[in-house]
Scaffold this active site. Structure first.
Site, PDB file in Angstrom:
ATOM      1  CE  LYS A 145      15.004 -10.265  -8.512  1.00 33.39           C
ATOM      2  NZ  LYS A 145      15.656  -9.781  -7.349  1.00 33.39           N
ATOM      3  CG  HIS A 149      21.917 -35.793  -1.541  1.00 33.46           C
ATOM      4  ND1 HIS A 149      22.366 -36.993  -1.043  1.00 33.46           N
ATOM      5  CD2 HIS A 149      23.022 -35.087  -1.874  1.00 33.46           C
ATOM      6  CE1 HIS A 149      23.691 -36.997  -1.049  1.00 33.46           C
ATOM      7  NE2 HIS A 149      24.112 -35.851  -1.559  1.00 33.46           N
ATOM      8  CB  CYS A 167      -0.953   0.082   1.184  1.00 35.16           C
ATOM      9  SG  CYS A 167      -2.090  -1.283   1.287  1.00 35.16           S
ATOM     10  CD  GLU A 191      18.458 -11.865  -6.133  1.00 33.76           C
ATOM     11  OE1 GLU A 191      17.914 -12.344  -5.130  1.00 33.76           O
ATOM     12  OE2 GLU A 191      18.039 -10.843  -6.708  1.00 33.76           O
ATOM     13  CG  ASN A 201       1.543   0.988   4.215  1.00 33.91           C
ATOM     14  OD1 ASN A 201       1.298  -0.193   4.044  1.00 33.91           O
ATOM     15  ND2 ASN A 201       2.771   1.467   4.249  1.00 33.91           N
ATOM     16  N   GLY A 202      -0.613  -0.706   6.357  1.00 35.73           N
ATOM     17  CA  GLY A 202      -0.253  -1.501   7.539  1.00 35.73           C
ATOM     18  C   GLY A 202      -1.396  -2.424   7.899  1.00 35.73           C
ATOM     19  CD  GLU A 261      11.238 -10.922  -7.543  1.00 37.18           C
ATOM     20  OE1 GLU A 261      10.507 -10.482  -6.652  1.00 37.18           O
ATOM     21  OE2 GLU A 261      12.468 -10.717  -7.566  1.00 37.18           O
ATOM     22  CE  LYS A 296      11.977  -1.939  -4.579  1.00 42.46           C
ATOM     23  NZ  LYS A 296      12.805  -2.955  -5.238  1.00 42.46           N
ATOM     24  NE  ARG A 336       4.517   1.904  -0.033  1.00 40.72           N
ATOM     25  CZ  ARG A 336       5.508   1.671   0.809  1.00 40.72           C
ATOM     26  NH1 ARG A 336       6.746   1.876   0.427  1.00 40.72           N
ATOM     27  NH2 ARG A 336       5.279   1.227   2.013  1.00 40.72           N
ATOM     28  CD1 TRP A 340       0.411  -6.255  -2.815  1.00 44.01           C
ATOM     29  CD2 TRP A 340       0.186  -6.723  -0.648  1.00 44.01           C
ATOM     30  NE1 TRP A 340       0.844  -7.544  -2.619  1.00 44.01           N
ATOM     31  CE2 TRP A 340       0.721  -7.855  -1.300  1.00 44.01           C
ATOM     32  CE3 TRP A 340      -0.039  -6.796   0.723  1.00 44.01           C
ATOM     33  CZ2 TRP A 340       1.033  -9.041  -0.630  1.00 44.01           C
ATOM     34  CZ3 TRP A 340       0.275  -7.972   1.397  1.00 44.01           C
ATOM     35  CH2 TRP A 340       0.803  -9.073   0.724  1.00 44.01           C
TER      36      TRP A 340
HETATM   37  C1  F6R Z   1      12.921  -9.597  -4.630  1.00 42.75           C
HETATM   38  C2  F6R Z   1      12.801  -8.575  -3.609  1.00 42.75           C
HETATM   39  C3  F6R Z   1      12.408  -8.993  -2.242  1.00 42.75           C
HETATM   40  C4  F6R Z   1      13.062  -8.074  -1.203  1.00 42.75           C
HETATM   41  C5  F6R Z   1      12.520  -8.385   0.186  1.00 42.75           C
HETATM   42  C6  F6R Z   1      13.178  -7.546   1.256  1.00 42.75           C
HETATM   43  O1  F6R Z   1      13.317  -9.066  -5.852  1.00 42.75           O
HETATM   44  O2  F6R Z   1      12.978  -7.411  -3.872  1.00 42.75           O
HETATM   45  O3  F6R Z   1      12.689 -10.314  -1.997  1.00 42.75           O
HETATM   46  O4  F6R Z   1      14.440  -8.251  -1.240  1.00 42.75           O
HETATM   47  O5  F6R Z   1      11.136  -8.158   0.212  1.00 42.75           O
HETATM   48  O6  F6R Z   1      12.985  -6.188   1.029  1.00 42.75           O
HETATM   49  P1  F6R Z   1      13.935  -5.116   1.686  1.00 42.75           P
HETATM   50  O7  F6R Z   1      15.291  -5.280   1.093  1.00 42.75           O
HETATM   51  O8  F6R Z   1      13.318  -3.795   1.367  1.00 42.75           O
HETATM   52  O9  F6R Z   1      13.947  -5.405   3.155  1.00 42.75           O
END
Ligand code: F6R
Length: 609
Positions: free
Chosen positions: A486, A505, A2, A482, A100-101, A489, A604, A27, A74
């Site tokens: 990527k 395994h 949000c 990682e 937001n929250g 997602e 985000k 967001r 969100w």
């Molecule tokens: C993936 C991504 C998330 C963030 C995670 C932590 O691309 O961006 O996995 O890394 O939500 O977010 P921060 O770094 O803001 O604590």
């Protein structure tokens, strides 16, 4: 999770609110809405779905007025719908709230209000706030908000306006981000700085349970009991262009391309040349006492946790110190054992992730000294840690983290190397060599980006694969984690990461002709082991892409394709080897017709647990 905005000034509020919400859509994009006060009347407009649907509503019905609040959602409590969209109003329709929250005790509060005859319209936790403010309102909006704060539990950033108070917006936060923009004859609120950069670069960062009262010509601050407090502005250096796409099709592609500069900026902030080249962490308060630690803990979520996994290997290699790395949502419920000298490194792009903050607070309470690595100046993480190292990545707008990750890696290396220097596990000449290697990385990253068409071509052939596995060992395993994240997602391909040795395994049972395996092979001492693993998956029908060094022919006879990255120290390759994976994920998403900047179900900044 949000985004909220607010404007009070002399201009029409609607275009300002919509413009600011556009910058916050990362967001959440389940719905959007605004409440504007003009001509003594409060008008609320909302629409399910992305902001463009709200814009369509507003194009048909102009909403005029010089103050208002807005929200992009969100969904947590209540499905995405027009009714559940914010702003929410009280029964009189005179008080509007954006949030937001999560209000954790909303069910109890709702039952009590319903028992008094209040009719709720939505399924959200937020609506209780509007009704509570109304129930306490006796002509003073601030008093009503203060009384409401005493009743609500959970996390919140709130923007509140009332028809009877046409000259003020009240904003308050606890465990959710909120900034106040101080303009000339106008003031704003927003969940994040980029939303208001176009209007002002002077911001106040609200602390937990602090209240801001915005008038057209000034902002006043109170604590949660309503007592006045003083706050000063911070001047934000980011410019507006940094938060725009700048000619790129998507923020994600722009941010991938910004990595060479971001890496240079992060490095330059901490590496100085006096008589010899050296890391300068003293400026941020890191003196020899920090290196007396017997153990280092690292904690974070998602991509930032992957930076922590790289950190574990880096600390072991350069500083010879035991490291525990843990996902923050797990760590916060552990019962960890700390010694007084132990150091806790917490990593977060936003500095606002709920689980990350909780992990840091647990470690702090247990007596550990806290180093925060974050991208957001003034974030909660930055304010609460003992020592902060900023990643100078600039605003990261795309939901999938790219430049924040590689700059987090840079910070982790610099801290590990400085630990090593202070503990005597690396010599002065070794330090010089490592710093030279780190300084070469931005230009090497640029070289990878120049070859991005190779990855694009590979993605155009492989984007329809139903399964993708990434495998590697040590540092390459961290980047496999990682890379798989990527890809899943933003392209929704089922992708997983495996430590290459673990394959037999269990996971190898999944490998068949529909499987893409990306083998990250940069740990020279382990090439023969990786070669065996590649042969094992090839024998089961997988298509294999290898990511390895320029000039390396070790895997040529076994693979279906090779992407080469410039040679560097095996420990520093993660900064380079992740870039092809970022590009691969991006191009797969494009091939599948998806918007890589706004992946489904994600937001985000994860400010709820
Ligand atoms: C993936 C991504 C998330 C963030 C995670 C932590 O691309 O961006 O996995 O890394 O939500 O977010 P921060 O770094 O803001 O604590």
């Amino acid at each position: 999770m949000c985004g909220i905005v607010g404007y009070i000034g002399e201009e029409e509020a609607t275009p300002v609110l919509v413009n600011a919400l556009k910058k916050l859509e990362y967001r959440g994009y389940d719905s959007a809405g605004i409440a504007v006060l003009g001509g003594g009347k409060l008008v609320v407009k909302k629409a399910k779905g992305a902001l463009k649907f709200l814009e369509e509503v507003l194009a048909k019905e102009t909403v005029r007025g010089s103050m208002g609040i807005g929200h992009t959602r969100w969904a947590t409590h209540g499905e995405p719908s027009d009714i559940n969209s914010h702003p929410h109003t009280d029964v009189s329709g005179k008080i509007a709230v954006v949030h937001n929250g999560i209000i954790e005790n909303h069910a109890k509060l709702r039952a009590a209000l319903e028992a008094k005859g209040v009719a709720f319209r939505s399924q959200t936790d937020t609506e209780v706030v509007a009704h509570l403010i109304n129930s306490h309102y006796q002509g003073n909006l601030l008093d009503a908000v203060v009384a409401t704060l005493a009743q609500i539990e959970g996390s919140y950033a709130l923007g509140v306006i009332s028809e009877d108070n046409p000259d003020q917006i009240i904003a308050v936060r606890k465990d959710s981000p909120l900034v106040i923009g101080a303009g000339k004859g106008e003031n704003l609120i927003a969940s994040d700085v980029p939303a208001i950069l176009e209007y002002t670069r002077d911001v106040y960062y609200l602390g937990d349970r602090e209240i801001a009262i915005l008038y057209r010509d000034r902002v006043e601050f109170r604590d949660c009991e309503g007592k006045p407090i003083e706050k000063t502005t911070t001047h934000v250096e980011w410019d507006v262009a940094a938060a725009e796409k700048g000619g790129y099709a998507h923020f994600m592609l722009k941010e991938i391309h910004e990595q060479p500069k971001a890496l240079t900026d992060t490095l330059r902030a901490r590496v100085k040349t006096y008589a010899t080249k050296a890391i300068n962490l003293e400026e941020i308060g890191f003196d020899a006492s920090w290196a007396k630690a017997n153990r280092v803990f690292i904690s974070a979520c998602g991509t930032a946790w992957h930076a922590g996994v790289v950190g574990k290997y880096a600390f072991e290699r350069f500083a010879r110190i035991p490291v525990d790395v843990d996902i923050a949502s797990e760590f916060r419920y552990r019962d960890p054992i700390f010694d007084p000298n132990d150091i806790f490194i917490i990593i977060s792009q936003s500095g606002e992730t709920a689980d990350t903050l909780a992990a840091m607070r647990l470690a702090k309470k247990a007596g550990a000294r806290i180093i925060a690595i974050t991208n957001v100046v003034g974030s909660t993480l930055a304010r609460e840690a003992d020592l902060v190292m900023y990643t100078w990545a600039g605003p990261e707008i795309a939901v999938a983290s790219t430049k924040a990750f590689t700059t987090q890696l840079m910070c982790v290396y610099l801290i590990a190397l400085q630990f090593g220097a202070l503990r005597g596990t690396i010599s002065e000449s070794e330090m010089g060599q490592y710093l030279d290697e780190l300084e070469a990385l931005p230009a090497q990253a640029e070289k990878i980006l120049e070859n991005k068409e190779e990855i694009q071509r590979f993605a155009s052939l492989q984007f329809n694969k139903t399964k993708a596995f990434f495998m590697g060992r040590l540092f390459d395993y961290a980047i496999s984690l990682e890379s798989a994240l990527k890809l899943k997602e933003i392209s929704y391909t089922h992708s997983e990461a495996f430590a290459a040795g673990e394959l037999k395994h269990g996971p190898i049972a999944l490998v068949d002709k529909d499987t893409l395996v990306v083998a990250i092979c940069t740990q020279r001492a382990l090439f023969d082991k990786m070669d065996s693993n590649i042969k094992e998956v090839k024998a089961r029908g997988a298509t294999v892409l290898v990511i390895t060094y320029e000039g390396e022919t070790y895997f040529d006879s076994t693979t279906n394709g090779t992407f080469r990255i410039p040679r560097t120290n095996d420990a520093f390759t993660p900064i380079l080897s992740v870039i092809p994976s970022q590009l691969f994920a991006y191009y797969c998403a494009i091939q599948r017709g998806l918007d890589p900047d706004k992946p489904r179900n994600l937001a985000k900044s994860v400010t709820v647990e």
